[in-house]
Design a protein around this motif. Structure first.
Motif, PDB file in Angstrom:
ATOM      1  N   GLU A 165       0.838  -1.199   0.000  1.00  0.00           N
ATOM      2  CA  GLU A 165       0.000   0.000   0.000  1.00  0.00           C
ATOM      3  C   GLU A 165       0.875   1.252   0.000  1.00  0.00           C
ATOM      4  N   ALA A 166       1.981   1.226   0.765  1.00  0.00           N
ATOM      5  CA  ALA A 166       2.921   2.353   0.768  1.00  0.00           C
ATOM      6  C   ALA A 166       3.627   2.465  -0.585  1.00  0.00           C
ATOM      7  N   ILE A 167       4.009   1.328  -1.164  1.00  0.00           N
ATOM      8  CA  ILE A 167       4.650   1.325  -2.487  1.00  0.00           C
ATOM      9  C   ILE A 167       3.692   1.899  -3.526  1.00  0.00           C
ATOM     10  N   ASP A 168       2.415   1.572  -3.405  1.00  0.00           N
ATOM     11  CA  ASP A 168       1.376   2.080  -4.302  1.00  0.00           C
ATOM     12  C   ASP A 168       1.390   3.608  -4.327  1.00  0.00           C
ATOM     13  N   SER A 169       1.502   4.225  -3.158  1.00  0.00           N
ATOM     14  CA  SER A 169       1.527   5.690  -3.070  1.00  0.00           C
ATOM     15  C   SER A 169       2.820   6.264  -3.647  1.00  0.00           C
ATOM     16  N   GLN A 170       3.929   5.567  -3.471  1.00  0.00           N
ATOM     17  CA  GLN A 170       5.203   6.044  -4.019  1.00  0.00           C
ATOM     18  C   GLN A 170       5.183   6.043  -5.540  1.00  0.00           C
ATOM     19  N   THR A 195      -9.160  -8.205  -6.897  1.00  0.00           N
ATOM     20  CA  THR A 195      -9.021  -8.515  -5.472  1.00  0.00           C
ATOM     21  C   THR A 195      -8.067  -7.568  -4.752  1.00  0.00           C
ATOM     22  N   PHE A 196      -7.185  -6.876  -5.527  1.00  0.00           N
ATOM     23  CA  PHE A 196      -6.217  -5.962  -4.917  1.00  0.00           C
ATOM     24  C   PHE A 196      -6.668  -4.510  -4.941  1.00  0.00           C
ATOM     25  N   HIS A 197      -7.738  -4.189  -5.642  1.00  0.00           N
ATOM     26  CA  HIS A 197      -8.075  -2.800  -5.919  1.00  0.00           C
ATOM     27  C   HIS A 197      -8.498  -2.009  -4.690  1.00  0.00           C
ATOM     28  N   GLN A 198      -9.005  -2.667  -3.683  1.00  0.00           N
ATOM     29  CA  GLN A 198      -9.452  -1.931  -2.505  1.00  0.00           C
ATOM     30  C   GLN A 198      -8.281  -1.335  -1.736  1.00  0.00           C
ATOM     31  N   GLU A 199      -7.196  -2.105  -1.577  1.00  0.00           N
ATOM     32  CA  GLU A 199      -6.038  -1.595  -0.827  1.00  0.00           C
ATOM     33  C   GLU A 199      -5.092  -0.795  -1.726  1.00  0.00           C
ATOM     34  N   LEU A 200      -4.897  -1.256  -2.949  1.00  0.00           N
ATOM     35  CA  LEU A 200      -3.967  -0.618  -3.873  1.00  0.00           C
ATOM     36  C   LEU A 200      -4.762   0.250  -4.841  1.00  0.00           C
ATOM     37  N   VAL A 201      -4.907   1.501  -4.494  1.00  0.00           N
ATOM     38  CA  VAL A 201      -5.799   2.393  -5.236  1.00  0.00           C
ATOM     39  C   VAL A 201      -5.158   2.911  -6.520  1.00  0.00           C
ATOM     40  N   HIS A 202      -3.874   3.255  -6.460  1.00  0.00           N
ATOM     41  CA  HIS A 202      -3.243   3.976  -7.565  1.00  0.00           C
ATOM     42  C   HIS A 202      -2.719   3.057  -8.668  1.00  0.00           C
ATOM     43  N   MET A 203      -2.179   1.898  -8.324  1.00  0.00           N
ATOM     44  CA  MET A 203      -1.575   1.037  -9.341  1.00  0.00           C
ATOM     45  C   MET A 203      -2.534   0.647 -10.460  1.00  0.00           C
ATOM     46  N   PRO A 204      -3.774   0.220 -10.146  1.00  0.00           N
ATOM     47  CA  PRO A 204      -4.693  -0.126 -11.247  1.00  0.00           C
ATOM     48  C   PRO A 204      -4.968   1.058 -12.173  1.00  0.00           C
TER      49      PRO A 204
END
Length: 357
Positions: free
Chosen positions: A176-181, A197-206
């Motif tokens: 989640e922190a890497i996603d923000s970076q 399945t990952f979209h809720q926690e990882l907002v930016h990558m998708p």
């Protein structure tokens, strides 16, 4: 919800979790294919001589189980190299097409293309993960790696100059922190698969993956990441709106240490060593492999820096930005560690550096 539907839902959840737990742990891999917490590599430039070799595929290797550089018996284009072993997991994930595994590949110079995008960050890397853990590989190699369906290859354009990189294994909680970076560094993503399945926690990558991100990012952001084995790393991420040299304008001052920086020194495109701020940055001019063998920064596409010898804070940072006026205007980042073995290994490579005028 009826009892029958509840039992069905729990059964599906259990089988999905079981599939993740039964899968081999995703991690950085050494040349024997065994999991390691992290590894660092330094691909040597193509030069004649016993300490280099004529292929431009020889590399130095260091991981969490070793204490100093080791010259690999493999070539970096081998599927049995550390990079080849690590990326084999990507090829397996792509073939399996599992909803439990995700990956994201980015490079400002995409594979098999001579066009370099300046609309995105000067960043190069790969992430592969599931809901248990994964790895983040940051490197300096244009056109690498190829898309998963093409298997493992090393680009011919990456042979001439030196190249560097670091792979770190992280538990899923760190992504989640890497996603923000990644939002800050704005990578040029050329291949990705991020199941819902990952979209809720990882907002930016998708959104970055779909090139549809409209999220406003900070000019820069620093975060602490913890490896799977509990080792701390810092990650500096700067956007193009932070229009300053990341080394002198931020990292040296934040880490409170004078830095020796090794980046690609293209003639008339380099920034001079900087002593105008409390903590200085000095350009490394030559790298030594042995007492009789060295190469200059003009032959080195690697991007790293270390605390000056004798300073209290012993930092090593590896990333994807050069010290140049143009790249002060580009986004990118560095991952930093105080691991003493990494610092000593890079310290021994410094032949000499440029003082301030």
């Amino acid at each position: 919800m009826s009892a029958r539907r509840l039992r069905t839902s729990l059964a599906v959840l259990f089988l999905g979790l079981l599939g993740v737990l039964e899968a081999p742990a995703i991690s950085c891999r050494n040349e024997a294919g065994r999991a390691v917490d992290w590894f660092v590599f330094y691909k040597l430039p193509r030069r004649q001589g016993k300490d280099f070799g004529e292929t431009g595929l020889e590399y130095l290797y260091l991981d969490s189980a070793t204490r100093s550089w080791r010259r690999s018996e493999r070539l970096v284009n081998s599927s049995r190299s550390a990079l080849g072993r690590t990326l084999h997991q990507l090829h397996e994930a792509h073939t399996a097409k599992s909803n439990n595994t995700a990956y994201l590949m980015y490079n400002d110079g995409i594979p098999k293309s001579m066009n370099y995008s300046r609309n995105y960050g000067h960043t190069k890397g790969l992430l592969l993960w599931n809901r248990i853990q994964g790895f983040w590989l940051l490197h300096s190699i244009p056109g690498f790696p190829p898309v998963p369906e093409e298997g493992y290859e090393y680009p011919s354009t990456g042979r001439r100059n030196g190249q560097s990189g670091i792979c770190v294994t992280f538990k899923y909680s760190q992504f989640e922190a890497i996603d923000s970076q990644l939002l800050v560094t704005n990578p040029n993503i050329y291949c990705c698969s991020i199941p819902a399945t990952f979209h809720q926690e990882l907002v930016h990558m998708p959104r970055l993956c779909a090139r549809s991100s409209s999220s406003k990012s900070p000019a820069r952001h620093l975060t602490t990441l913890q490896s799977a084995q509990g080792k701390n790393f810092l990650h500096f991420a700067k956007s193009d709106s932070f229009s300053d040299d990341i080394f002198a304008g931020w990292m040296a001052q934040q880490l409170k240490t004078h830095l020796l920086a090794e980046t690609w020194q293209r003639k008339r495109q380099e920034l001079p060593s900087n002593c105008s701020l409390p903590y200085h940055v000095y350009n490394i001019k030559a790298i030594k492999i042995s007492r009789k063998s060295y190469f200059s920064s003009y032959q080195d596409h690697a991007k790293w820096c270390i605390s000056q010898k004798g300073t209290k804070n012993r930092w090593t940072c590896i990333g994807d930005l050069n010290r140049s006026p143009h790249q002060a205007l580009r986004s990118g980042g560095f991952i930093c560690t105080q691991n003493q073995h990494i610092h000593q290994a890079f310290q021994r490579l410094v032949l000499y550096y440029e003082d301030c005028d």
